[in-house]
Design an enzyme around this catalytic site. Structure first.
Site, PDB file in Angstrom:
ATOM      1  N   ARG A 131      89.846  10.524  22.498  1.00  0.00           N
ATOM      2  CA  ARG A 131      89.968  10.839  21.506  1.00  0.00           C
ATOM      3  C   ARG A 131      89.424  12.309  20.885  1.00  0.00           C
ATOM      4  O   ARG A 131      90.142  12.867  19.770  1.00  0.00           O
ATOM      5  CB  ARG A 131      89.319   9.522  20.565  1.00  0.00           C
ATOM      6  CG  ARG A 131      89.966   9.414  19.361  1.00  0.00           C
ATOM      7  CD  ARG A 131      88.761   8.053  18.262  1.00  0.00           C
ATOM      8  NE  ARG A 131      90.127   7.449  18.530  1.00  0.00           N
ATOM      9  CZ  ARG A 131      91.120   6.307  17.556  1.00  0.00           C
ATOM     10  NH1 ARG A 131      91.432   7.828  16.226  1.00  0.00           N
ATOM     11  NH2 ARG A 131      91.635   5.660  17.866  1.00  0.00           N
ATOM     12  N   GLU A 156      86.502   5.373   9.332  1.00  0.00           N
ATOM     13  CA  GLU A 156      86.085   6.279  10.212  1.00  0.00           C
ATOM     14  C   GLU A 156      86.782   7.545   9.358  1.00  0.00           C
ATOM     15  O   GLU A 156      85.825   8.284   9.575  1.00  0.00           O
ATOM     16  CB  GLU A 156      87.043   6.035  11.720  1.00  0.00           C
ATOM     17  CG  GLU A 156      86.073   5.192  12.513  1.00  0.00           C
ATOM     18  CD  GLU A 156      86.256   5.314  13.470  1.00  0.00           C
ATOM     19  OE1 GLU A 156      88.195   4.647  14.123  1.00  0.00           O
ATOM     20  OE2 GLU A 156      85.870   5.233  15.454  1.00  0.00           O
TER      21      GLU A 156
HETATM   22  N1  MTE Z   1      80.614   0.759   7.577  1.00  0.00           N
HETATM   23  C1  MTE Z   1      79.730  -0.346   7.246  1.00  0.00           C
HETATM   24  N2  MTE Z   1      79.038  -0.544   6.213  1.00  0.00           N
HETATM   25  N3  MTE Z   1      78.617  -0.018   8.518  1.00  0.00           N
HETATM   26  C2  MTE Z   1      78.993  -0.280   9.696  1.00  0.00           C
HETATM   27  O1  MTE Z   1      78.535   0.019  10.710  1.00  0.00           O
HETATM   28  N4  MTE Z   1      81.371   1.256  11.033  1.00  0.00           N
HETATM   29  C3  MTE Z   1      82.583   1.700  11.261  1.00  0.00           C
HETATM   30  C4  MTE Z   1      82.985   2.091   9.747  1.00  0.00           C
HETATM   31  N5  MTE Z   1      82.909   1.378   8.753  1.00  0.00           N
HETATM   32  C5  MTE Z   1      80.125   0.292   9.425  1.00  0.00           C
HETATM   33  C6  MTE Z   1      81.138   1.003   8.682  1.00  0.00           C
HETATM   34  C7  MTE Z   1      82.997   2.177  12.532  1.00  0.00           C
HETATM   35  S1  MTE Z   1      82.545   3.167  13.204  1.00  0.00           S
HETATM   36  C8  MTE Z   1      84.428   1.621  12.720  1.00  0.00           C
HETATM   37  S2  MTE Z   1      85.007   1.512  13.179  1.00  0.00           S
HETATM   38  C9  MTE Z   1      84.674   0.277  11.015  1.00  0.00           C
HETATM   39  O2  MTE Z   1      84.115   0.406  10.247  1.00  0.00           O
HETATM   40  C10 MTE Z   1      85.527  -0.291  12.141  1.00  0.00           C
HETATM   41  O3  MTE Z   1      85.244  -1.882  11.721  1.00  0.00           O
HETATM   42  P1  MTE Z   1      87.368  -1.886  10.792  1.00  0.00           P
HETATM   43  O4  MTE Z   1      87.622  -1.527  11.593  1.00  0.00           O
HETATM   44  O5  MTE Z   1      87.093  -3.077  10.374  1.00  0.00           O
HETATM   45  O6  MTE Z   1      86.974  -0.488   9.463  1.00  0.00           O
HETATM   46  N1  HPA Z   2      87.818   3.267  19.349  1.00  0.00           N
HETATM   47  C1  HPA Z   2      86.811   2.581  19.322  1.00  0.00           C
HETATM   48  N2  HPA Z   2      86.972   1.963  19.678  1.00  0.00           N
HETATM   49  C2  HPA Z   2      87.578   2.056  21.761  1.00  0.00           C
HETATM   50  C3  HPA Z   2      88.314   2.937  21.215  1.00  0.00           C
HETATM   51  C4  HPA Z   2      88.844   3.616  20.261  1.00  0.00           C
HETATM   52  O1  HPA Z   2      89.627   4.426  19.822  1.00  0.00           O
HETATM   53  N3  HPA Z   2      89.366   3.426  22.791  1.00  0.00           N
HETATM   54  C5  HPA Z   2      88.822   1.985  23.063  1.00  0.00           C
HETATM   55  N4  HPA Z   2      87.818   1.878  22.214  1.00  0.00           N
HETATM   56 MO1  MOS Z   3      84.001   2.543  15.229  1.00  0.00          MO
HETATM   57  S1  MOS Z   3      83.437   4.319  16.865  1.00  0.00           S
HETATM   58  O1  MOS Z   3      84.985   2.986  16.375  1.00  0.00           O
HETATM   59  O2  MOS Z   3      82.326   1.647  16.381  1.00  0.00           O
END
Ligand code: MTE
Ligand code: HPA
Ligand code: MOS
Length: 775
Positions: A321, A724
């Site tokens: 990534r 993210e």
């Molecule tokens: N928001 C909160 N409040 N707490 C979290 O741990 N994790 C982040 C983001 N937002 C997180 C957060 C990360 S690393 C990811 S990948 C996404 O939430 C995962 O959730 P989603 O795929 O439902 O957005």
């Molecule tokens: N994001 C988070 N976790 C993962 C990914 C990614 O793109 N690919 C494999 N595991």
């Molecule tokens: Mo988020 S770093 O893809 O858990």
């Protein structure tokens, strides 16, 4: 129902600004986290014995003294593992407990299980481990020199980068580095394992990846997957830190529970959590870029060396990534991106919000800045001429065509709405009038690829039941970590049935309800689980429609679900009445739903393909001030415009943008991981590791969600992933600090300032710039 469109005449349907389902429970303390589960009878607690050395052979472990302590039940070592001592998420041979060698200071080598935490904690100190200390590799630099990697280096290449650089009008080279970051979730890593009949095991675990925790427990205990159940209602934050590494805790707790036949809880105290578990990867970059007279990139060769740590863990995905975001919003015609997963005797780094993309983007932004300073042009001008085009210059280095590019419109709109050019002029004036205080400003554009960069992970399942009173039970494979996934998916279900959100019961994620799931990660949680829940609900709705049509004696197409009722012409019944009727007709009110992301593929060897279903865009302008006497910095103002497609829930998305930005600011300004010369982490608690506080939030903090911008690709109600991407908007803060430092040298010298830009680092960069400016 059309998946592209949700109507709005119910309470809490898709796109409604409803609050997080647990908001009140979070702030009143009624939300149940794993440590709040009422104590089970006979529960024991366990504490890890960890290696004090970064690299050492384990000669012997004497547990007799610890075991003799009153209240201690077991002291477990690698040899006590009945199954495989391996919980690697991608490759193999990544142990739960170190067996022959300890590979980082903090590596768990044994587990003390006792009546109470305090007993286990003190007994852990009485486990006598004899080590033969070996010579560790502690820096990325050293690992690179010795070619020590956790797996082979990865390259993305297109065209003839070296030829293009050599032929270019100008050639520029440089280096930059960025630090790692601790997740600092409020709820640390925790698992509570409860043995069942025979070898059955249920583990309540704070994890983003219940299925992987289930696999880890099954492997370690040597039992089939169907004997293990993982449950998680919510996490108190995860941020990637509980994507793979929570499996260590789940597997160790299950091992202890299996041995003692008692429930066992492992809750890492903050210091242990920081020392034992991995973080964001720190990176070192080197670049050579060839440009034309206008500053357009002709060729680039960019090295990305990451600290993988002692094992690979999720580094392959993170590095891929990072490489796939080394372009950010810029077209790189001839390009080579070289990724090195350096093996070091430090904790294995792991997923962290952005998953390598923030690091990759930071590097290319420095290249853009370098070109601007070299040519004495504005950074924004260099950005503009290098942006991806829409019909040409629109293919990424990994071969994906950027089909939904809105970066020019988005950045232009932000710039005009905040009077960017005027503010730049005001800053010039301020800096001319002030000797000790200097201001800086910078724009950061973001293009973030949505989908796991391993296609097979892009699938999800859901389970929906309608009960005879019209209430609905919702379950899916996604996990809730505070990001608001559960409310978003519930909104989807409410929209399908056209019933108010309070009729939908949100339930804990469990591997026995929805199996074989992916981690909730890559920001794809709502895209994937929202669609799976949509599909499950549609199946049930179809059956109910048939029953209603029969009841009203009309065609299926004449039945309409609207405002909690079911209509056919002028007649109507309640949703509950139809549910009861469907049951009475002996038609199932329960269904599973499934979804897989279409149109994605990836060649992991060549690092080419179409890994992302679409891109989420954003832009931010940050204005900072630095004190050139102390190196302190403050963000005065940040304005951001974030693409959320047609947001499923603007209230939740707003919170995600706010939180991600501040978390990104922390990574780039105050959060610094420091290891001593023996490889021991010195910053393992809040007294030495500084996350942003409420007063670090910019006093002027303007967040705007891009309106009227439905996803051009069909996603659940045309929404976009947002978890993210906004973290990377905070790179504007770091670039603005660099801008402020550069003002000391009239703007043409590149500041020697890595990330994080702590006050010390800023002060050193100021002095360095001043000295170079004198020459
Ligand atoms: N928001 C909160 N409040 N707490 C979290 O741990 N994790 C982040 C983001 N937002 C997180 C957060 C990360 S690393 C990811 S990948 C996404 O939430 C995962 O959730 P989603 O795929 O439902 O957005
Ligand atoms: N994001 C988070 N976790 C993962 C990914 C990614 O793109 N690919 C494999 N595991
Ligand atoms: Mo988020 S770093 O893809 O858990």
């Amino acid at each position: 129902m059309d998946v592209n469109e949700a109507s709005a005449d119910i309470i809490g349907g898709a796109h409604a600004k409803v609050k997080h389902d647990s908001a009140v429970r979070h702030v009143t303390g009624r939300a149940v986290f794993i440590d709040d589960i009422p104590s089970l009878p006979g529960v024991l607690e366990a504490v890890f014995v960890i290696s004090p050395y970064a690299y050492a052979k384990i000669v012997s472990i004497d547990i007799s003294k610890a075991k003799a302590i009153d209240g201690v039940h077991e002291v477990l070592m690698a040899e006590d593992i009945p199954g495989q001592n391996d919980i690697a998420p991608v490759f193999k041979n990544e142990p739960v407990l170190a067996s022959e060698v300890a590979e980082y200071a903090g590596h768990p080598v044994a587990l003390v299980v006792a009546e109470k935490y305090d007993i286990a904690f003190h007994a852990a100190k009485e486990v006598i481990v004899q080590y033969k200390v070996l010579q560790p590799i502690l820096s990325v630099e050293e690992a690179l020199k010795k070619k020590e990697y956790t797996y082979p280096p990865q390259i993305i290449e297109r065209g003839d980068p070296i030829g293009a650089i050599n032929l270019a009008a100008q050639k520029i080279s440089g280096e930059i580095a960025c630090g790692g970051q601790d997740h600092f979730y409020l709820e640390g890593q925790i698992a509570l394992a409860q043995p069942g009949e025979e070898t059955d095991m249920i583990v309540y675990c704070s994890t983003q990846h219940p299925t992987e925790a289930q696999h880890g427990v099954s492997k370690v205990l040597g039992i089939p997957i169907n004997e293990v159940t993982i449950e998680v209602r919510r996490m108190g934050g995860a941020f990637g830190g509980k994507e793979s590494q929570s499996t260590i805790i789940a597997a160790a707790a299950a091992l202890a529970a299996a041995k003692t036949k008692r429930p066992v809880k492992i809750r890492l105290r903050r210091d242990d959590d920081m020392v034992i578990t991995g973080k964001r990867h720190d990176f070192e970059f080197k670049y050579v870029v060839g440009i034309d007279d206008d500053g357009r990139i002709e060729g680039i060769d960019l090295d990305m060396a990451m600290r993988s740590g002692n094992v690979a863990d999720l580094s392959p995905g993170v590095l891929a990534r990072a490489l796939c975001h080394g372009d950010n919003c810029y077209y790189l015609p001839n390009v080579r991106l070289n990724g090195y997963p350096c093996k070091t005797n430090t904790v294995s780094n792991t997923a962290f919000r952005g998953f390598g993309a923030p690091q990759g983007m930071l590097a290319i932004e420095v290249v853009i800045e370098h070109i601007a300073r070299e040519l004495d042009k504005s950074v924004d001008e260099i950005r503009a001429i290098n942006y991806y085009g829409t019909s040409e210059r629109n293919v990424t280095p990994y071969g994906q065509v950027v089909k939904d590019n809105i970066i020019v419109e988005l950045t232009d709109r932000l710039a005009s709405e905040i009077d960017y050019e005027e503010r730049k002029a005001d800053i010039e004036k301020f800096n001319a009038d002030h000797l000790t205080l200097k201001k800086g400003i910078a724009l950061m554009p973001v293009k973030f690829g949505i989908s796991f960069n391993a296609p097979h992970l892009n699938q999800a399942g859901a389970l929906v039941h309608v009960y005879t009173d019209g209430s609905v039970h919702l379950n899916h494979g996604g996990t809730e970590m505070g990001q608001g996934l559960f409310i978003k998916v519930a909104q989807v279900v409410a929209s399908v049935f056209q019933i108010d959100i309070n009729n939908i019961k949100i339930s804990a994620t469990r591997t026995d309800k929805v199996p074989n799931t992916s981690a909730t990660a890559a920001s794809a949680g709502s895209d994937l689980n929202g669609m799976a829940a949509f599909n499950a609900s549609e199946i049930i709705k179809g059956r109910m429609t048939g029953i209603a049509a029969k009841h009203f004696d009309v065609l299926d197409s004449e039945v309409e679900f609207r405002q909690n009722r079911i209509y056919a012409g002028n007649e109507s019944i309640s949703f509950a009445e139809l549910a009861q009727m469907t049951w009475a007709e002996r038609v199932s009110l329960s269904a599973t739903g499934y979804y897989k992301t279409p149109d994605i593929y990836w060649d992991p060897k060549k690092l080419k393909g179409n890994p992302f279903y679409y891109f989420t865009y954003g832009a931010c302008v940050s204005e900072v001030i630095i004190d050139t006497l102390t190196g302190e910095s403050r963000v005065l103002r940040a304005d951001m415009l974030q693409d959320c497609g047609k947001s499923l829930n603007p209230t939740v998305d707003y919170g995600q943008i706010e939180g991600a930005f501040v978390q990104g600011m922390g990574w780039l300004t105050s959060e610094e991981l420091v290891w001593d010369d023996q490889g021991r982490l010195l910053t393992h608690g809040p007294s030495t590791y500084k996350i942003p506080g409420s007063r670090d939030v910019p006093p002027e903090f303007n967040i705007h969600i891009l309106e009227d911008a439905p996803n051009r690709f069909p996603t659940i109600f045309r929404s976009k992933a947002v978890g993210e991407p906004p973290l990377m908007l905070a790179i504007s803060v770091w670039l603005a600090i660099r801008d402020a430092v550069a003002r000391i040298g009239e703007g043409r010298l590149m500041p020697n300032l890595n990330a994080p830009a702590t006050p010390e680092a800023i002060l050193m960069a100021i002095n360095d710039t001043r000295q170079r400016a004198r020459k």
